[in-house]
Design a protein around this motif. Structure first.
Motif, PDB file in Angstrom:
ATOM      1  N   UNK A 133       0.842  -1.204   0.000  1.00  0.00           N
ATOM      2  CA  UNK A 133       0.000   0.000   0.000  1.00  0.00           C
ATOM      3  C   UNK A 133       0.873   1.248   0.000  1.00  0.00           C
ATOM      4  N   UNK A 134       1.894   1.256   0.845  1.00  0.00           N
ATOM      5  CA  UNK A 134       2.791   2.415   0.920  1.00  0.00           C
ATOM      6  C   UNK A 134       3.494   2.635  -0.410  1.00  0.00           C
ATOM      7  N   UNK A 135       3.953   1.563  -1.037  1.00  0.00           N
ATOM      8  CA  UNK A 135       4.663   1.685  -2.310  1.00  0.00           C
ATOM      9  C   UNK A 135       3.752   2.247  -3.401  1.00  0.00           C
ATOM     10  N   UNK A 136       2.523   1.785  -3.454  1.00  0.00           N
ATOM     11  CA  UNK A 136       1.584   2.263  -4.475  1.00  0.00           C
ATOM     12  C   UNK A 136       1.285   3.740  -4.275  1.00  0.00           C
ATOM     13  N   UNK A 137       1.098   4.156  -3.018  1.00  0.00           N
ATOM     14  CA  UNK A 137       0.772   5.551  -2.732  1.00  0.00           C
ATOM     15  C   UNK A 137       1.985   6.453  -2.960  1.00  0.00           C
ATOM     16  N   UNK A 138       3.130   6.065  -2.417  1.00  0.00           N
ATOM     17  CA  UNK A 138       4.296   6.948  -2.431  1.00  0.00           C
ATOM     18  C   UNK A 138       4.953   7.076  -3.799  1.00  0.00           C
ATOM     19  N   UNK A 139       4.795   6.084  -4.650  1.00  0.00           N
ATOM     20  CA  UNK A 139       5.421   6.151  -5.972  1.00  0.00           C
ATOM     21  C   UNK A 139       4.507   6.753  -7.032  1.00  0.00           C
ATOM     22  N   UNK A 140       3.230   6.906  -6.712  1.00  0.00           N
ATOM     23  CA  UNK A 140       2.290   7.411  -7.705  1.00  0.00           C
ATOM     24  C   UNK A 140       1.913   6.344  -8.729  1.00  0.00           C
ATOM     25  N   UNK A 141       2.179   5.103  -8.420  1.00  0.00           N
ATOM     26  CA  UNK A 141       1.906   3.996  -9.330  1.00  0.00           C
ATOM     27  C   UNK A 141       0.437   3.920  -9.727  1.00  0.00           C
ATOM     28  N   UNK A 142      -0.440   4.250  -8.804  1.00  0.00           N
ATOM     29  CA  UNK A 142      -1.875   4.138  -9.078  1.00  0.00           C
ATOM     30  C   UNK A 142      -2.306   5.021 -10.250  1.00  0.00           C
ATOM     31  N   UNK A 143      -1.683   6.196 -10.388  1.00  0.00           N
ATOM     32  CA  UNK A 143      -2.049   7.110 -11.464  1.00  0.00           C
ATOM     33  C   UNK A 143      -1.828   6.495 -12.844  1.00  0.00           C
ATOM     34  N   UNK A 144      -0.812   5.667 -12.984  1.00  0.00           N
ATOM     35  CA  UNK A 144      -0.548   4.997 -14.263  1.00  0.00           C
ATOM     36  C   UNK A 144      -1.253   3.648 -14.353  1.00  0.00           C
ATOM     37  N   UNK A 145      -1.325   2.960 -13.235  1.00  0.00           N
ATOM     38  CA  UNK A 145      -1.850   1.597 -13.214  1.00  0.00           C
ATOM     39  C   UNK A 145      -3.352   1.529 -13.450  1.00  0.00           C
ATOM     40  N   UNK A 146      -4.092   2.388 -12.787  1.00  0.00           N
ATOM     41  CA  UNK A 146      -5.557   2.315 -12.860  1.00  0.00           C
ATOM     42  C   UNK A 146      -6.096   2.543 -14.270  1.00  0.00           C
ATOM     43  N   UNK A 147      -5.709   3.593 -14.968  1.00  0.00           N
ATOM     44  CA  UNK A 147      -6.233   3.768 -16.334  1.00  0.00           C
ATOM     45  C   UNK A 147      -5.857   2.616 -17.267  1.00  0.00           C
ATOM     46  N   UNK A 148      -4.640   2.099 -17.130  1.00  0.00           N
ATOM     47  CA  UNK A 148      -4.214   0.985 -17.986  1.00  0.00           C
ATOM     48  C   UNK A 148      -5.016  -0.276 -17.685  1.00  0.00           C
ATOM     49  N   UNK A 149      -5.232  -0.564 -16.403  1.00  0.00           N
ATOM     50  CA  UNK A 149      -6.002  -1.761 -16.034  1.00  0.00           C
ATOM     51  C   UNK A 149      -7.449  -1.646 -16.504  1.00  0.00           C
ATOM     52  N   UNK A 150      -8.046  -0.473 -16.335  1.00  0.00           N
ATOM     53  CA  UNK A 150      -9.428  -0.280 -16.778  1.00  0.00           C
ATOM     54  C   UNK A 150      -9.553  -0.394 -18.295  1.00  0.00           C
ATOM     55  N   UNK A 151      -8.610   0.196 -19.016  1.00  0.00           N
ATOM     56  CA  UNK A 151      -8.643   0.102 -20.482  1.00  0.00           C
ATOM     57  C   UNK A 151      -8.508  -1.341 -20.928  1.00  0.00           C
ATOM     58  N   UNK A 152      -7.616  -2.092 -20.286  1.00  0.00           N
ATOM     59  CA  UNK A 152      -7.412  -3.491 -20.629  1.00  0.00           C
ATOM     60  C   UNK A 152      -8.680  -4.300 -20.366  1.00  0.00           C
ATOM     61  N   UNK A 153      -9.278  -4.102 -19.211  1.00  0.00           N
ATOM     62  CA  UNK A 153     -10.487  -4.844 -18.851  1.00  0.00           C
ATOM     63  C   UNK A 153     -11.653  -4.481 -19.773  1.00  0.00           C
ATOM     64  N   UNK A 154     -11.817  -3.188 -20.084  1.00  0.00           N
ATOM     65  CA  UNK A 154     -12.907  -2.757 -20.964  1.00  0.00           C
ATOM     66  C   UNK A 154     -12.722  -3.292 -22.380  1.00  0.00           C
ATOM     67  N   UNK A 155     -11.484  -3.299 -22.869  1.00  0.00           N
ATOM     68  CA  UNK A 155     -11.212  -3.831 -24.207  1.00  0.00           C
ATOM     69  C   UNK A 155     -11.572  -5.308 -24.268  1.00  0.00           C
ATOM     70  N   UNK A 156     -11.156  -6.055 -23.262  1.00  0.00           N
ATOM     71  CA  UNK A 156     -11.443  -7.482 -23.257  1.00  0.00           C
ATOM     72  C   UNK A 156     -12.934  -7.761 -23.129  1.00  0.00           C
ATOM     73  N   UNK A 157     -13.648  -6.933 -22.364  1.00  0.00           N
ATOM     74  CA  UNK A 157     -15.105  -7.096 -22.278  1.00  0.00           C
ATOM     75  C   UNK A 157     -15.752  -6.854 -23.635  1.00  0.00           C
ATOM     76  N   UNK A 181      -3.815   4.650   1.022  1.00  0.00           N
ATOM     77  CA  UNK A 181      -4.176   3.984  -0.235  1.00  0.00           C
ATOM     78  C   UNK A 181      -5.666   4.138  -0.505  1.00  0.00           C
ATOM     79  N   UNK A 182      -6.476   3.879   0.522  1.00  0.00           N
ATOM     80  CA  UNK A 182      -7.932   3.994   0.348  1.00  0.00           C
ATOM     81  C   UNK A 182      -8.314   5.415  -0.062  1.00  0.00           C
ATOM     82  N   UNK A 183      -7.694   6.413   0.562  1.00  0.00           N
ATOM     83  CA  UNK A 183      -7.994   7.803   0.228  1.00  0.00           C
ATOM     84  C   UNK A 183      -7.641   8.113  -1.231  1.00  0.00           C
TER      85      UNK A 183
END
Length: 106
Positions: free
Chosen positions: A29-53, A93-95
């Motif tokens: 959780x700390x790594x995801x928040x402190x590195x800003x990984x979520x900003x890149x990860x979330x849009x890519x994961x959503x695009x991948x999931x939506x494309x496959x759907x 992380x939740x915030x």
């Protein structure tokens, strides 16, 4: 189990293993928040999931990433702020994730 508990020889109790797993999740959780990984990860994961759907395929990665984010979100449910740590990583992380709730459709 061998990766999470490389030195398990049967002498560690399930409670000790759970404490170690909780520590790993908090570090993640700390790594995801402190590195800003979520900003890149979330849009890519959503695009991948939506494309496959849209293609009627099972997503190998998008849904797994979303499941991981959900598991980390659940980790925050078990965490309480304390005097020593008023903003523990799972709550941070939740915030951060809740700020992106519109992207997730909630």
């Amino acid at each position: 189990p061998e990766l999470a508990f490389p030195h398990v020889d049967g002498s560690e109790s399930i409670e000790q293993q759970n404490r170690l797993l909780h520590c790993y999740l908090e570090i993640l959780c700390a790594a995801v928040v402190e590195t800003g990984l979520l900003e890149a990860l979330l849009p890519a994961a959503l695009a991948n999931a939506q494309r496959d759907l849209a293609l009627g395929q099972a997503s190998a990665h998008g849904w797994k990433v979303l499941a991981l984010l959900a598991a980390l979100m659940l980790e925050a449910d078990a965490v309480e702020p304390s005097v020593e740590d008023p903003s523990p990583p799972p709550l941070q992380f939740r915030e951060v994730l809740m700020c992106r709730a519109d992207q997730l459709g909630s």
